[in-house]
Design a protein around this motif. Structure first.
Motif, PDB file in Angstrom:
ATOM      1  N   SER A 187       0.106  12.093  -9.225  1.00 51.54           N
ATOM      2  CA  SER A 187      -0.750  13.248  -8.981  1.00 51.54           C
ATOM      3  C   SER A 187       0.021  14.549  -9.215  1.00 51.54           C
ATOM      4  N   ASP A 188       1.269  14.588  -8.798  1.00 50.13           N
ATOM      5  CA  ASP A 188       2.109  15.779  -9.047  1.00 50.13           C
ATOM      6  C   ASP A 188       2.213  16.067 -10.530  1.00 50.13           C
ATOM      7  N   ARG A 189       2.084  15.019 -11.310  1.00 43.32           N
ATOM      8  CA  ARG A 189       2.198  15.185 -12.768  1.00 43.32           C
ATOM      9  C   ARG A 189       0.841  15.422 -13.394  1.00 43.32           C
ATOM     10  N   GLY A 190      -0.187  15.461 -12.558  1.00 41.71           N
ATOM     11  CA  GLY A 190      -1.528  15.651 -13.121  1.00 41.71           C
ATOM     12  C   GLY A 190      -2.129  14.365 -13.646  1.00 41.71           C
ATOM     13  N   LEU A 191      -1.580  13.228 -13.206  1.00 44.83           N
ATOM     14  CA  LEU A 191      -2.092  11.940 -13.676  1.00 44.83           C
ATOM     15  C   LEU A 191      -2.803  11.243 -12.526  1.00 44.83           C
ATOM     16  N   GLU A 192      -3.925  10.554 -12.865  1.00 49.10           N
ATOM     17  CA  GLU A 192      -4.619   9.805 -11.829  1.00 49.10           C
ATOM     18  C   GLU A 192      -4.214   8.347 -11.896  1.00 49.10           C
ATOM     19  N   ALA A 193      -3.612   7.851 -10.807  1.00 46.71           N
ATOM     20  CA  ALA A 193      -3.195   6.441 -10.787  1.00 46.71           C
ATOM     21  C   ALA A 193      -4.308   5.626 -10.157  1.00 46.71           C
ATOM     22  N   ILE A 194      -4.845   4.697 -10.950  1.00 45.01           N
ATOM     23  CA  ILE A 194      -5.918   3.839 -10.434  1.00 45.01           C
ATOM     24  C   ILE A 194      -5.306   2.493 -10.070  1.00 45.01           C
TER      25      ILE A 194
ATOM     26  N   ASP B  79       0.835  -1.211   0.000  1.00 46.72           N
ATOM     27  CA  ASP B  79       0.000   0.000   0.000  1.00 46.72           C
ATOM     28  C   ASP B  79       0.865   1.255   0.000  1.00 46.72           C
ATOM     29  N   THR B  80       1.930   1.214   0.819  1.00 44.58           N
ATOM     30  CA  THR B  80       2.831   2.377   0.871  1.00 44.58           C
ATOM     31  C   THR B  80       3.434   2.638  -0.506  1.00 44.58           C
ATOM     32  N   CYS B  81       3.798   1.547  -1.161  1.00 41.52           N
ATOM     33  CA  CYS B  81       4.373   1.715  -2.507  1.00 41.52           C
ATOM     34  C   CYS B  81       3.364   2.380  -3.417  1.00 41.52           C
ATOM     35  N   PHE B  82       2.144   1.898  -3.372  1.00 43.04           N
ATOM     36  CA  PHE B  82       1.143   2.483  -4.265  1.00 43.04           C
ATOM     37  C   PHE B  82       0.934   3.952  -3.926  1.00 43.04           C
ATOM     38  N   GLN B  83       0.914   4.260  -2.626  1.00 42.20           N
ATOM     39  CA  GLN B  83       0.718   5.643  -2.216  1.00 42.20           C
ATOM     40  C   GLN B  83       1.785   6.545  -2.829  1.00 42.20           C
ATOM     41  N   ALA B  84       2.996   6.057  -2.786  1.00 43.41           N
ATOM     42  CA  ALA B  84       4.103   6.848  -3.354  1.00 43.41           C
ATOM     43  C   ALA B  84       3.879   7.061  -4.851  1.00 43.41           C
ATOM     44  N   VAL B  85       3.452   6.005  -5.517  1.00 38.18           N
ATOM     45  CA  VAL B  85       3.189   6.115  -6.957  1.00 38.18           C
ATOM     46  C   VAL B  85       2.056   7.101  -7.194  1.00 38.18           C
ATOM     47  N   TRP B  86       0.990   6.959  -6.418  1.00 35.72           N
ATOM     48  CA  TRP B  86      -0.162   7.819  -6.590  1.00 35.72           C
ATOM     49  C   TRP B  86       0.230   9.286  -6.437  1.00 35.72           C
ATOM     50  N   THR B  87       1.031   9.572  -5.386  1.00 31.99           N
ATOM     51  CA  THR B  87       1.440  10.952  -5.113  1.00 31.99           C
ATOM     52  C   THR B  87       2.241  11.534  -6.271  1.00 31.99           C
ATOM     53  N   LYS B  88       3.223  10.759  -6.722  1.00 34.91           N
ATOM     54  CA  LYS B  88       4.077  11.277  -7.799  1.00 34.91           C
ATOM     55  C   LYS B  88       3.273  11.466  -9.082  1.00 34.91           C
TER      56      LYS B  88
ATOM     57  N   ILE C 129       2.526  -4.380  -7.599  1.00 36.03           N
ATOM     58  CA  ILE C 129       1.287  -3.614  -7.520  1.00 36.03           C
ATOM     59  C   ILE C 129       0.878  -3.237  -8.927  1.00 36.03           C
ATOM     60  N   GLY C 130      -0.456  -3.133  -9.121  1.00 32.79           N
ATOM     61  CA  GLY C 130      -0.954  -2.778 -10.451  1.00 32.79           C
ATOM     62  C   GLY C 130      -1.419  -1.330 -10.456  1.00 32.79           C
ATOM     63  N   VAL C 131      -1.030  -0.605 -11.509  1.00 35.47           N
ATOM     64  CA  VAL C 131      -1.380   0.820 -11.623  1.00 35.47           C
ATOM     65  C   VAL C 131      -1.887   1.076 -13.025  1.00 35.47           C
ATOM     66  N   GLN C 132      -3.069   1.707 -13.117  1.00 33.96           N
ATOM     67  CA  GLN C 132      -3.549   2.059 -14.459  1.00 33.96           C
ATOM     68  C   GLN C 132      -3.410   3.571 -14.642  1.00 33.96           C
ATOM     69  N   LEU C 133      -2.816   3.932 -15.802  1.00 35.11           N
ATOM     70  CA  LEU C 133      -2.656   5.359 -16.110  1.00 35.11           C
ATOM     71  C   LEU C 133      -3.250   5.645 -17.470  1.00 35.11           C
ATOM     72  N   GLN C 134      -3.920   6.803 -17.580  1.00 33.25           N
ATOM     73  CA  GLN C 134      -4.508   7.173 -18.862  1.00 33.25           C
ATOM     74  C   GLN C 134      -3.518   8.014 -19.649  1.00 33.25           C
ATOM     75  N   GLY C 135      -3.176   7.505 -20.836  1.00 33.12           N
ATOM     76  CA  GLY C 135      -2.258   8.280 -21.686  1.00 33.12           C
ATOM     77  C   GLY C 135      -3.041   9.062 -22.718  1.00 33.12           C
ATOM     78  N   GLU C 136      -2.326   9.623 -23.668  1.00 33.45           N
ATOM     79  CA  GLU C 136      -2.941  10.421 -24.723  1.00 33.45           C
ATOM     80  C   GLU C 136      -3.976   9.636 -25.508  1.00 33.45           C
ATOM     81  N   THR C 137      -3.579   8.415 -25.931  1.00 29.73           N
ATOM     82  CA  THR C 137      -4.472   7.628 -26.778  1.00 29.73           C
ATOM     83  C   THR C 137      -4.813   6.273 -26.179  1.00 29.73           C
ATOM     84  N   ARG C 138      -4.144   5.900 -25.107  1.00 32.26           N
ATOM     85  CA  ARG C 138      -4.378   4.553 -24.562  1.00 32.26           C
ATOM     86  C   ARG C 138      -4.380   4.573 -23.038  1.00 32.26           C
ATOM     87  N   LYS C 139      -5.012   3.498 -22.496  1.00 35.07           N
ATOM     88  CA  LYS C 139      -4.912   3.266 -21.056  1.00 35.07           C
ATOM     89  C   LYS C 139      -3.815   2.225 -20.858  1.00 35.07           C
ATOM     90  N   TRP C 140      -2.926   2.508 -19.905  1.00 33.47           N
ATOM     91  CA  TRP C 140      -1.819   1.568 -19.662  1.00 33.47           C
ATOM     92  C   TRP C 140      -2.029   0.838 -18.346  1.00 33.47           C
TER      93      TRP C 140
END
Lengths: 336, 561
Positions: free
Chosen positions: B19-26, B8-17, B36-47
């Motif tokens: 968020s600083d970039r304006g990205l929502e980590a799901i 969870d701590t790892c994910f929190q760190a990812v989420w924070t960073k 840990i699994g993280v979904q990020l929305q890119g320009e044309t795709r979800k990663w």
């Protein structure tokens, strides 16, 4: 010490004029002059400080051929140039204060020259440069003669002490600086020998050209090789002659720019004819230096050099220079 | 094993960073332990990214992309995202969660670029083609000794089936395989190498490489390639059952990518019932090894003669060879002996054989692609028959002043401007010298043999040692006299000489002098007297030293004015 270098260093001893060598008489004369100036100047003339300039301060003085020793003294008056809108007025004050028996004082364009005569010919002379102070660290030099037109009577920005500093600090290494000074002296004596009838380059031009183009030459043994240093310098000067335009039209000239204000060309006083002669004589000197380096026997080398530098450059006796016949075989300790 | 809290701590760190970039980590559901699994929305795709959270080695944690994403540069068939080439990374090991967040974001940025690349010309993907091919399912590995030069041709293959998975080896036809391949009694098989401008689209998960791919490749063949193909498959009756095909394609970043496949054939055509195996190879070619190993390919065409292959000469030759010089002629009449071993490049097995023979053998082994001519005669004998037209430089490492000078004069007659380098060292730990001269320019080795006045002397200006001292030694009597020095002095001098010669080959057209100055303590211990030059040389810059030793050009090299 190698034979030719030895001859050069002996030549140097014969021609150099340093504060130590300064004739006592000349030193005495200078002090007397300054004393007289202090007491005889009009009350409204400001006080002055004096300093040596020229070859004395730069340790590049040579014994004059005609025996007419000269010393350059700068006088800095404690006022600004506005006190004497016509610089020649201040020069007149100096001239009037010094004119007396035994001295002939002339106002010349850059200096006030005091000639000491004996039997009607000049024996010594002192060139007094007249300066006034400025707000920055530089000085104003009084230029102009009594009969000069108004636009030739000027106060010219000058920095004599900086020039002296530049020359005295040309090389950090003491041996290199010593070779630099020796070569300047060689060139000045060469100039005196080769240009007895006038048209000679100014001493200040030769000195500044050394600062520009002289590079020291030493062997792996650590010994200096003055002949090669001189040769390199002469070649450098020759390589800097270029086509220039004056009232006499296009011709080859060497420009030597004063490295301090007013940054003028120190060779500008030479005519087309004089420049041509100077170039030819430099070429002859270059060839003589090169040929003498190639001579197998020191006496033959020195004969060529004596022709260029005059009789103070002595030609050694054959017996003096005879080398011990070298062994035909040595071991070096080399391997691969 | 990280606990749930740690993950969870790892994910929190990812989420924070993020968020600083304006990205929502799901956060995605766990798929593998420690990730840990993280979904990020890119320009044309979800990663859908999975990052490893218990990385203990000092490298970036593994990052995986889940799902079928097509071909993406820097993403393997199985989804490994290659975030960083890992060269020279400096990581702060105490900032564990920050490193994870850094990796996720770096991966995101990379994937965004790869998405653009995939939508345009796939050039970045093609730069990484070999890496992708290696990650295809059932991929095989091999080694290839044929040059990937774009010239279509039949080649020879060997399949080592005694290992699992099998390994493949390729050479040119009629060419023995390098002994390192250790192919012993394997049968030679027919294979084909072709070069195509473009490869058919490689498969992306979940598709695999199959016979259709081979057909697609064949469909792009030129008539010449088709002819080779028919030779490869042979007449239908005796068609080989298993065929290897190697294909090179241009690599947008430069050079060529080489990929291959092993497939089945039957009756002269591709057998669609047999599995196709992707194949990548390690290139065991002189050109590859030279480039990869930092040798200059430009020097491959240069020919240097090394005269004198003793301690210094052999190091100079070896260094020139390793730098990439393609042709060496080694001249030395001497036989290798026990006396030489500890300060010479050669292995003791060459004792009682000509030094140049040993060097030729060893260089041919160590430096693939080099050609060495051995001349086991004296240098004077070689000079009589030498053809200098074909030579680009001469290194003279004789340690014999009079002979060196005589060679300097002889070689000045060369019609072609030639750099001639003299190298030697002085006894014990005093130092070594390298004098570069040009046959058509001022400044030669004779210039050194003059005194301060420019008159001839037998003692060179470069000497560190005063002449005529007892320097040489012998351990068993004067038949085996020698100048004492060690391997390090020989290596230092030889290396310096090689570097100096390379300067000349790279365009330095003037004479110059290089040297190194040793500690001198051994020499001082022997009571040897050194010159002022030895004391000054240490602090003298190279160009000033060059001016001092050459001085005015001497009679031999002076140009008429």
């Amino acid at each position: 010490m190698p034979a030719v270098q030895k001859q050069f260093e002996e030549f140097h001893s014969n021609i150099k004029l340093d504060e130590d060598d300064e004739k006592a008489k000349l030193r005495e004369k200078r002090e007397t002059l300054l004393k007289a100036l202090r007491s005889n100047l009009d009350d409204d003339v400001p006080t002055f400080e004096s300093f040596n300039q020229g070859s004395y301060s730069m340790h590049t003085g040579v014994v004059p051929l005609d025996g007419n020793y000269d010393i350059d003294v700068g006088l800095i008056f404690d006022c600004k140039r506005d006190k004497y809108p016509d610089p020649v007025d201040l020069k007149k004050e100096v001239r009037d204060a010094l004119n007396s028996n035994g001295r002939t004082v002339l106002i010349r364009r850059p200096c006030v020259t005091v000639n000491y005569m004996r039997d009607g010919t000049p024996e010594y002379h002192v060139d007094l440069a007249i300066y006034t102070k400025r707000d920055d660290d530089q000085l104003d030099l009084a230029k102009g003669k009594e009969k000069s037109a108004e636009n030739f009577r000027i106060w010219e920005l000058s920095d004599p002490k900086k020039l002296t500093e530049r020359i005295n600090n040309a090389f950090k290494d003491a041996n290199q600086q010593a070779q630099f000074r020796r070569c300047i002296r060689y060139m000045k004596r060469w100039r005196d020998i080769q240009f007895r009838n006038g048209g000679a380059p100014l001493s200040i031009a030769l000195t500044v050209s050394a600062r520009e183009w002289f590079k020291p030459r030493f062997e792996t043994s650590g010994n200096p090789t003055d002949i090669l240093a001189l040769l390199d310098w002469v070649k450098a000067m020759l390589s800097h002659f270029e086509n220039a335009y004056t009232d006499e039209g296009w011709h080859m000239r060497l420009k030597v720019i004063l490295p301090v204000t007013p940054n003028n060309d120190l060779m500008e006083g030479m005519t087309k004819g004089q420049m041509g002669t100077f170039k030819e004589k430099l070429e002859t000197l270059r060839d003589a230096l090169s040929d003498s380096y190639d001579e197998d026997l020191p006496e033959d080398a020195c004969k060529l050099l004596n022709k260029q530098f005059g009789d103070d450059f002595k030609i050694p006796e054959k017996t003096q220079t005879a080398k011990a016949v070298a062994a035909p075989v040595i071991s070096t300790g080399n391997s691969a | 094993m990280p606990t749930k809290e740690e993950l969870d701590t790892c994910f929190q760190a990812v989420w924070t960073k993020c968020s600083d970039r304006g990205l929502e980590a799901i956060r995605l559901d766990e798929v593998w332990a420690n990730y840990i699994g993280v979904q990020l929305q890119g320009e044309t795709r979800k990663w859908d990214l999975y990052v490893k959270c218990d990385e203990t080695e000092l490298k970036l944690p593994g990052l995986y992309l889940r799902g079928a994403n097509g071909l993406l540069a820097h993403v393997s068939y199985s989804g490994t995202v290659c975030v960083n080439d890992g060269q020279g990374l400096s990581i702060d090991p105490d900032r564990h969660t920050d490193i994870i967040a850094y990796t996720v974001l770096a991966g995101f940025d990379l994937l965004e670029k790869s998405a653009v690349d995939a939508a345009t010309d796939l050039s970045e993907f093609l730069n990484e083609l070999e890496g992708y091919w290696l990650g295809l399912p059932s991929s095989l590995r091999g080694r290839a000794a044929f040059e990937v030069d774009g010239k279509d041709r039949l080649i020879t293959a060997y399949a080592k089936n005694t290992v699992s998975p099998p390994k493949w080896y390729f050479t040119d036809r009629e060419t023995p395989a390098p002994s390192e391949f250790r192919l012993e009694k394997l049968a030679a098989l027919r294979a084909l190498y072709v070069h195509l401008d473009e490869l058919p689209t490689p498969p992306s998960a979940p598709d695999k490489l199959g016979p259709n791919f081979i057909e697609a490749v064949r469909a792009r063949f030129t008539p010449v390639q088709l002819e080779l193909w028919s030779k490869l498959l042979g007449p239908s009756k005796n068609s080989p059952k298993r065929i290897a095909l190697m294909i090179s394609v241009p690599r947008p970043a430069g050079g060529r990518s080489l990929v291959g496949a092993v497939f089945g054939a039957r009756g002269g055509v591709i057998d669609h019932k047999v599995e196709v195996f992707p194949l990548t190879v390690r290139r065991h070619t002189p050109m590859y090894m030279r480039e990869r190993g930092g040798a200059s390919l430009e020097l491959l065409g240069k020919h240097i003669v090394v005269i004198g292959c003793g301690a210094v000469g052999s190091v100079a030759a070896d260094s020139l060879a390793a730098s990439g010089v393609g042709k060496l002629t080694l001249v030395d009449h001497d036989i290798y002996s026990e006396d030489n071993v500890f300060r010479h490049v050669l292995d003791p097995m060459w004792i009682d054989m000509p030094k140049v023979l040993g060097l030729q053998f060893e260089f041919h082994r160590k430096y693939p692609g080099i050609r060495v001519t051995e001349v086991a005669t004296t240098a004077q004998e070689w000079l009589k028959v030498a053809n200098l037209e074909s030579v680009d430089g001469v290194v003279i490492a004789l340690g014999m002043p009079s002979l060196e000078r005589s060679f300097s004069r002889a070689l000045r007659g060369s019609k072609k401007p030639l750099p001639i380098l003299f190298t030697w060292l002085e006894a014990l730990d005093l130092g070594g010298h390298s004098v570069l001269s040009w046959s058509d320019n001022e400044g030669c080795v004779d210039c050194l043999y003059r005194d301060d006045e420019g008159h001839p002397a037998l003692h060179p200006r470069t000497s560190f040692l005063e002449p005529d001292q007892q320097v040489s030694r012998n351990l068993t009597g004067c038949a085996s006299v020698f100048i004492p020095f060690g391997a390090l002095q020989a290596r230092r001098t030889g290396l310096m000489a090689a570097e100096h010669m390379l300067l000349a080959l790279n365009g330095e057209a003037k004479s110059s002098y290089r040297y190194w100055v040793g500690e001198g303590s051994a020499a001082a211990g022997q009571g040897l007297r050194t010159t002022s030059w030895w004391k000054e040389a240490r602090d003298t810059p190279h160009d000033a030293a060059t001016l001092r030793v050459f001085g005015q050009p001497c009679k031999r090299c002076r140009r008429p004015s």
